[in-house]
Design a protein around this motif. Structure first.
Motif, PDB file in Angstrom:
ATOM      1  N   VAL A  39       0.839  -1.199   0.000  1.00 35.96           N
ATOM      2  CA  VAL A  39       0.000   0.000   0.000  1.00 35.96           C
ATOM      3  C   VAL A  39       0.878   1.254   0.000  1.00 35.96           C
ATOM      4  O   VAL A  39       0.633   2.197  -0.755  1.00 35.96           O
ATOM      5  CB  VAL A  39      -0.942   0.000   1.220  1.00 35.96           C
ATOM      6  N   THR A  40       1.900   1.245   0.853  1.00 33.43           N
ATOM      7  CA  THR A  40       2.802   2.395   0.914  1.00 33.43           C
ATOM      8  C   THR A  40       3.483   2.627  -0.425  1.00 33.43           C
ATOM      9  O   THR A  40       3.577   3.772  -0.906  1.00 33.43           O
ATOM     10  CB  THR A  40       3.867   2.167   2.003  1.00 33.43           C
ATOM     11  N   ARG A  41       3.952   1.547  -1.045  1.00 31.63           N
ATOM     12  CA  ARG A  41       4.624   1.681  -2.336  1.00 31.63           C
ATOM     13  C   ARG A  41       3.675   2.221  -3.403  1.00 31.63           C
ATOM     14  O   ARG A  41       4.043   3.081  -4.213  1.00 31.63           O
ATOM     15  CB  ARG A  41       5.201   0.330  -2.766  1.00 31.63           C
ATOM     16  N   ALA A  42       2.428   1.750  -3.409  1.00 33.35           N
ATOM     17  CA  ALA A  42       1.452   2.226  -4.394  1.00 33.35           C
ATOM     18  C   ALA A  42       1.169   3.704  -4.200  1.00 33.35           C
ATOM     19  O   ALA A  42       1.046   4.466  -5.171  1.00 33.35           O
ATOM     20  CB  ALA A  42       0.162   1.417  -4.273  1.00 33.35           C
ATOM     21  N   ARG A  92      -5.284  -6.249  -7.696  1.00 38.24           N
ATOM     22  CA  ARG A  92      -6.106  -5.224  -8.327  1.00 38.24           C
ATOM     23  C   ARG A  92      -6.137  -4.020  -7.393  1.00 38.24           C
ATOM     24  O   ARG A  92      -6.082  -4.170  -6.175  1.00 38.24           O
ATOM     25  CB  ARG A  92      -7.518  -5.745  -8.601  1.00 38.24           C
ATOM     26  N   ALA A  93      -6.255  -2.835  -7.979  1.00 34.93           N
ATOM     27  CA  ALA A  93      -6.197  -1.601  -7.188  1.00 34.93           C
ATOM     28  C   ALA A  93      -7.345  -0.674  -7.536  1.00 34.93           C
ATOM     29  O   ALA A  93      -7.838  -0.652  -8.676  1.00 34.93           O
ATOM     30  CB  ALA A  93      -4.870  -0.887  -7.426  1.00 34.93           C
ATOM     31  N   ARG A 107       1.440   3.956 -14.383  1.00 37.28           N
ATOM     32  CA  ARG A 107       2.561   3.823 -13.445  1.00 37.28           C
ATOM     33  C   ARG A 107       2.298   2.716 -12.434  1.00 37.28           C
ATOM     34  O   ARG A 107       3.205   1.940 -12.089  1.00 37.28           O
ATOM     35  CB  ARG A 107       2.792   5.153 -12.720  1.00 37.28           C
ATOM     36  N   LEU A 108       1.077   2.633 -11.930  1.00 35.54           N
ATOM     37  CA  LEU A 108       0.746   1.582 -10.960  1.00 35.54           C
ATOM     38  C   LEU A 108       0.964   0.189 -11.548  1.00 35.54           C
ATOM     39  O   LEU A 108       1.595  -0.668 -10.940  1.00 35.54           O
ATOM     40  CB  LEU A 108      -0.703   1.725 -10.500  1.00 35.54           C
ATOM     41  N   ILE A 109       0.428  -0.025 -12.733  1.00 36.15           N
ATOM     42  CA  ILE A 109       0.503  -1.349 -13.343  1.00 36.15           C
ATOM     43  C   ILE A 109       1.941  -1.747 -13.639  1.00 36.15           C
ATOM     44  O   ILE A 109       2.326  -2.908 -13.499  1.00 36.15           O
ATOM     45  CB  ILE A 109      -0.376  -1.408 -14.612  1.00 36.15           C
ATOM     46  N   ARG A 134      -2.361  -6.289 -11.933  1.00 32.26           N
ATOM     47  CA  ARG A 134      -2.860  -6.566 -13.277  1.00 32.26           C
ATOM     48  C   ARG A 134      -3.896  -5.549 -13.745  1.00 32.26           C
ATOM     49  O   ARG A 134      -4.148  -5.403 -14.928  1.00 32.26           O
ATOM     50  CB  ARG A 134      -3.485  -7.970 -13.321  1.00 32.26           C
ATOM     51  N   ALA A 135      -4.551  -4.851 -12.799  1.00 29.84           N
ATOM     52  CA  ALA A 135      -5.576  -3.884 -13.203  1.00 29.84           C
ATOM     53  C   ALA A 135      -5.740  -2.839 -12.114  1.00 29.84           C
ATOM     54  O   ALA A 135      -5.544  -3.127 -10.935  1.00 29.84           O
ATOM     55  CB  ALA A 135      -6.906  -4.598 -13.457  1.00 29.84           C
ATOM     56  N   ALA A 136      -6.104  -1.620 -12.518  1.00 28.05           N
ATOM     57  CA  ALA A 136      -6.324  -0.538 -11.564  1.00 28.05           C
ATOM     58  C   ALA A 136      -7.442   0.360 -12.062  1.00 28.05           C
ATOM     59  O   ALA A 136      -7.565   0.619 -13.262  1.00 28.05           O
ATOM     60  CB  ALA A 136      -5.045   0.273 -11.372  1.00 28.05           C
ATOM     61  N   THR A 137      -8.260   0.824 -11.143  1.00 28.78           N
ATOM     62  CA  THR A 137      -9.294   1.802 -11.449  1.00 28.78           C
ATOM     63  C   THR A 137      -8.942   3.080 -10.714  1.00 28.78           C
ATOM     64  O   THR A 137      -8.773   3.062  -9.486  1.00 28.78           O
ATOM     65  CB  THR A 137     -10.679   1.316 -10.979  1.00 28.78           C
ATOM     66  N   VAL A 138      -8.810   4.186 -11.456  1.00 33.26           N
ATOM     67  CA  VAL A 138      -8.380   5.459 -10.868  1.00 33.26           C
ATOM     68  C   VAL A 138      -9.515   6.465 -10.978  1.00 33.26           C
ATOM     69  O   VAL A 138     -10.023   6.734 -12.064  1.00 33.26           O
ATOM     70  CB  VAL A 138      -7.114   5.991 -11.555  1.00 33.26           C
TER      71      VAL A 138
END
Length: 334
Positions: A246-249, A275-276, A301-303, A310-314
């Motif tokens: 979490v900190t790294r993300a 997933r984020a 950048r996250l992925i 594998r996937a992120a919703t921003v």
């Protein structure tokens, strides 16, 4: 500003593409990466199953020759460890199936269900080993073929330690908690195999009770493995993640140009992939297109920078004007 809605009008194929790769990268790359992870897991399971099965069969022959209850407990546990490959293999195969309208995140959580089966198998092996050890304490018997018992113990240690190292290493590389738990299980099997040597040594020195006593000690060791494996699977079922992830993300998002701060961030495991969901705060003077571009860059950048994501919703929020609550309509729902 959520990016998931962009894929709706493109139909089912586009939805699968968006699930796997929510921005402009080729979906084949992410699909291939997920399939490669599953393939590596299946390869590990197949090889370790063969090694442990051969080891357990050889030990079983010596159990019949010697009557050693300590070796019996070790053999039962080795058979159990080999059998754990079956639910894991099924889970890896299920995890390769495409998402559906019912299982919109796919079938990756099948690995967590497999972890529950593994915990049950470990518990059953502990029960059987403990029962046989107690029975032998009540009704003691001499142990024969002590030299062969020692050989079987060394073989059990070698086989289990090799399998443990293999499973743990690959499990951590592909992010599979179930495979890591299975590797920890195998590692303790190796040390319990060494304990059989102590029982054989005691019997050789004229203390036959050493064999069932070691059998009980092996049962206790299996219970410790059971505790660790159950904790690992419980954390995964409860969507726990390493706080360092979490900190790294958050650090990754904070480094994206245009992001003033990270309002919230959520991570979860689906099988052996992450997933984020992230809420980022931007300059309220940005246009819709500019804000969207920042969201895309944040997702990109996250992925790329967070392992196994594998996937992120921003989602983007404007930072102002002062005193404005842009989520006032949602307060009663949170």
């Amino acid at each position: 500003m959520r990016r998931g809605g962009r894929a709706v009008v493109a139909g089912w194929a586009s939805r699968v593409r968006h699930l796997l790769v929510p921005h402009s990268h080729d979906s084949a790359d992410k699909t291939d990466a997920a399939l490669e992870s599953s393939s590596r897991g299946l390869r590990v399971l197949g090889i370790s199953f063969a090694v442990l099965t051969v080891t357990a069969i050889a030990q079983a022959v010596i159990v019949v020759m010697s009557g050693s209850v300590a070796l019996l407990g070790d053999t039962l546990h080795n058979f159990a460890d080999a059998l754990t490959a079956v639910p894991l293999a099924v889970a890896f195969l299920l995890g390769r199936r495409a998402a559906t309208r019912r299982f919109t995140y796919g079938y990756g959580r099948a690995e967590d269900l497999a972890g529950i089966v593994i915990v049950v198998i470990i518990a059953v092996s502990a029960g059987l080993a403990g029962y046989e050890a107690l029975r032998r304490l009540i009704d003691p018997h001499d142990v024969e073929a002590l030299g062969w018992v020692a050989v079987a113990a060394l073989a059990g240690f070698a086989g289990n330690e090799w399998v443990a190292r293999y499973r743990i290493r690959v499990g951590r590389q592909i992010g599979s908690a179930a495979l890591v738990a299975d590797g920890l299980h195998a590692r303790t099997d190796g040390f319990t195999s060494l304990a059989v040597l102590a029982g054989a040594a005691g019997a050789a020195l004229g203390y036959p009770i050493a064999d069932p006593v070691v059998g009980l000690l092996i049962t206790i060791a299996i219970c410790f493995v059971l505790r660790d494996a159950a904790r690992e699977i419980y954390h995964r079922l409860m969507d726990a993640v390493d706080p360092q992830l979490v900190t790294r993300a958050e650090e990754i998002l904070a480094e994206v140009g245009g992001v003033r701060r990270v309002a919230s961030l959520r991570l979860r495991w689906v099988g052996h992939t992450l997933r984020a969901e992230a809420d980022i705060v931007l300059d309220p003077e940005l246009t819709l297109v500019q804000a969207h571009a920042v969201a895309v860059q944040a997702e990109h950048r996250l992925i790329h920078d967070l392992p196994r994501l594998r996937a992120a919703t921003v989602h983007t929020d404007p930072d102002g004007p002062e005193g404005t609550d842009h989520h006032a309509v949602l307060v009663s729902h949170r």
